[in-house]
Design an enzyme around this catalytic site. Structure first.
Site, PDB file in Angstrom:
ATOM      1  N   GLU A 196      13.152  -5.180  56.679  1.00 11.23           N
ATOM      2  CA  GLU A 196      13.152  -5.193  55.225  1.00 11.23           C
ATOM      3  C   GLU A 196      12.075  -6.129  54.688  1.00 11.23           C
ATOM      4  OE1 GLU A 196      18.001  -4.550  54.817  1.00 11.23           O
ATOM      5  OE2 GLU A 196      17.072  -6.364  54.012  1.00 11.23           O
ATOM      6  N   CYS A 197      11.251  -5.631  53.796  1.00 10.42           N
ATOM      7  CA  CYS A 197      10.273  -6.412  53.053  1.00 10.42           C
ATOM      8  C   CYS A 197       9.400  -7.258  53.980  1.00 10.42           C
ATOM      9  CB  CYS A 197      10.975  -7.272  51.994  1.00 10.42           C
ATOM     10  SG  CYS A 197       9.877  -7.726  50.630  1.00 10.42           S
TER      11      CYS A 197
END
Length: 449
Positions: free
Chosen positions: A328-329
């Protein structure tokens, strides 16, 4: 269930919520109270400060991610503290889309029947603070605001202003908090500086808590919290299972944005979480069935992450063998071939799993809540980086406006992209992660060597 609680709220961001919240937490701790901590909204950094002060995990409560019944259950789960302190988000009435109160601090207060302590920043004001207080009280249809704290106010001005507010607005003024120069917490583009980056944080908060105890009526705050209505929930979370797979979780100064309830759901579904550092360790932990690369600040450790070739080679090798991965990210950025920073002529080589580069931009690329329709899960985005290869696995849809775009990859059955997923918004998603990782280990040919 009796669950003493308060919500610390304010008219806007930058009013001093975090400093006053952690000062209160520390003061309660010094008074021998068992304190639990929560944060309204999709925030990773404020809960880090809570944990640093209290020594226990702080959890997020968010009414975009979960419905009211589930949110009450998340609050009540294993909550046996003397008092729960919940830090609000943005302004008290600021919700989804900027024009609703859905998922606002006030929506959470209403859902939890929680008394609100309103922090008003009095810097540059005297009698005019009454107008601000009156406006917020006028919108409080459920009469949840039970007290006011005046931040950045002088001792000389406090008593006459307190008397005016209490006389004209019929609300209790709990005290004031003079400016604490030694306890300023600086910010960067994703929010506050991380607590481990602040020198002598514990000493600073101890001094701040001592000041708070002298000028704010903590006994009255405890009384307000204890007078909160009893709260119940019929929602039942999965019972903890015996471990059936090991999942490696990246956790260090580069990757540390995780929701506690996400990790706990994985454990309840049979995951043994094994923590490691992409910055400092040489390779992935052994005998794992999956990998989590959370968000954080990989750009601040770009040199170290790029130089640690044995780790990037270890990750790439295991993924090429079929290891399921959720990134994520910041973790998604780390999977790219290259990272390009604005103020740095160098390009940093990373894992090379996602073709193309990530590059820093001068403003937010995407911000706010989304639903990933194909995964049936809620998430949020907040990043100043863009990718040449965002993927097209899912349709991300913003609430209220309905704006949509494609994003995400699914390497080895996992998810890789900029969105931060919130597993309790779809309980079965965590079960799917664990099942995918457990199945990978069953068919892993290395088990048969």
């Amino acid at each position: 269930m009796k669950a003493p609680r308060i919500i610390m709220a304010a008219p806007r961001s930058g009013s001093g919520k975090t400093v006053l919240t952690i000062s209160l937490m520390k003061a309660l701790l010094q008074n021998g109270k068992n304190v639990s901590a929560f944060k309204c909204g999709p925030d990773y950094i404020d809960p880090m400060f809570h944990k640093k002060i209290l020594g226990v995990d702080s959890r997020n409560l968010d009414l975009f991610f979960t419905d009211e019944e589930t949110t009450r259950a998340l609050f009540l789960k294993n909550n046996k503290s003397d008092i729960s302190v919940i830090e609000g988000v943005m302004g008290l009435y600021d919700g989804v889309g900027g024009v609703t109160d859905q998922a606002s601090t006030y929506h959470l207060a209403r859902t939890l029947k929680a008394p609100v302590i309103l922090i008003l920043d009095a810097k540059g004001m005297s009698r005019s603070i009454l107008a601000e207080a009156a406006g917020f009280l006028s919108m409080d249809q459920d009469k949840l605001i039970k007290g006011i704290i005046l931040n950045n106010m002088s001792a000389a001005l406090f008593q006459p202003i307190k008397e005016l507010i209490q006389e004209k607005l019929n609300v209790f003024v709990l005290g004031y908090f003079p400016r604490q120069k030694d306890c300023d917490i600086s910010s960067r583009y994703l929010g506050l500086t991380l607590p481990d980056e602040i020198e002598d944080l514990q000493e600073k908060i101890t001094k701040s808590a001592e000041a708070f105890s002298k000028t704010v009526d903590i006994t009255k705050i405890l009384e307000i919290a204890e007078n909160a209505e009893d709260l119940e929930s019929d929602f039942v979370f999965p019972a903890k299972q015996n471990p059936r797979t090991r999942i490696a979780v990246a956790y260090d100064e580069a990757f540390n944005f995780y929701y506690k309830d996400n990790l706990e759901l994985l454990e309840n579904n049979g995951a043994e979480l094994v923590y490691f550092s992409p910055v400092h360790d040489k390779k992935l932990p052994s005998d794992i069935g999956g990998l989590l690369l959370g968000g954080g600040y990989p750009e601040l450790c770009a040199k170290e992450l790029s130089a640690n070739k044995t780790m990037t080679h270890s990750i790439k090798e295991e993924i090429q063998k079929g290891l399921p991965i959720w990134a994520e990210c910041g973790g998604f950025i780390y999977l790219h071939q290259l990272l390009e920073l604005q103020d740095d002529d160098k390009k940093y080589t990373f894992c090379g799993i996602i073709n193309g580069k990530c590059f820093q931009t001068p403003k937010l690329v995407r911000f706010g809540y989304i639903t990933l329709n194909e995964l049936n899960i809620k998430a949020h985005e907040f990043h100043y980086f863009e990718s040449e290869n965002n993927g097209s696995l899912c349709t991300a849809e913003k609430p209220y406006t309905g704006k949509q775009w494609k994003c995400g990859h699914s390497i080895n059955g996992g998810f890789q992209g900029f969105p931060h997923l919130y597993y309790p918004s779809n309980i079965s998603y965590a079960e799917k992660i664990v099942e995918t990782c457990a199945c990978y280990k069953k068919i892993d040919i290395r088990n048969y060597k």
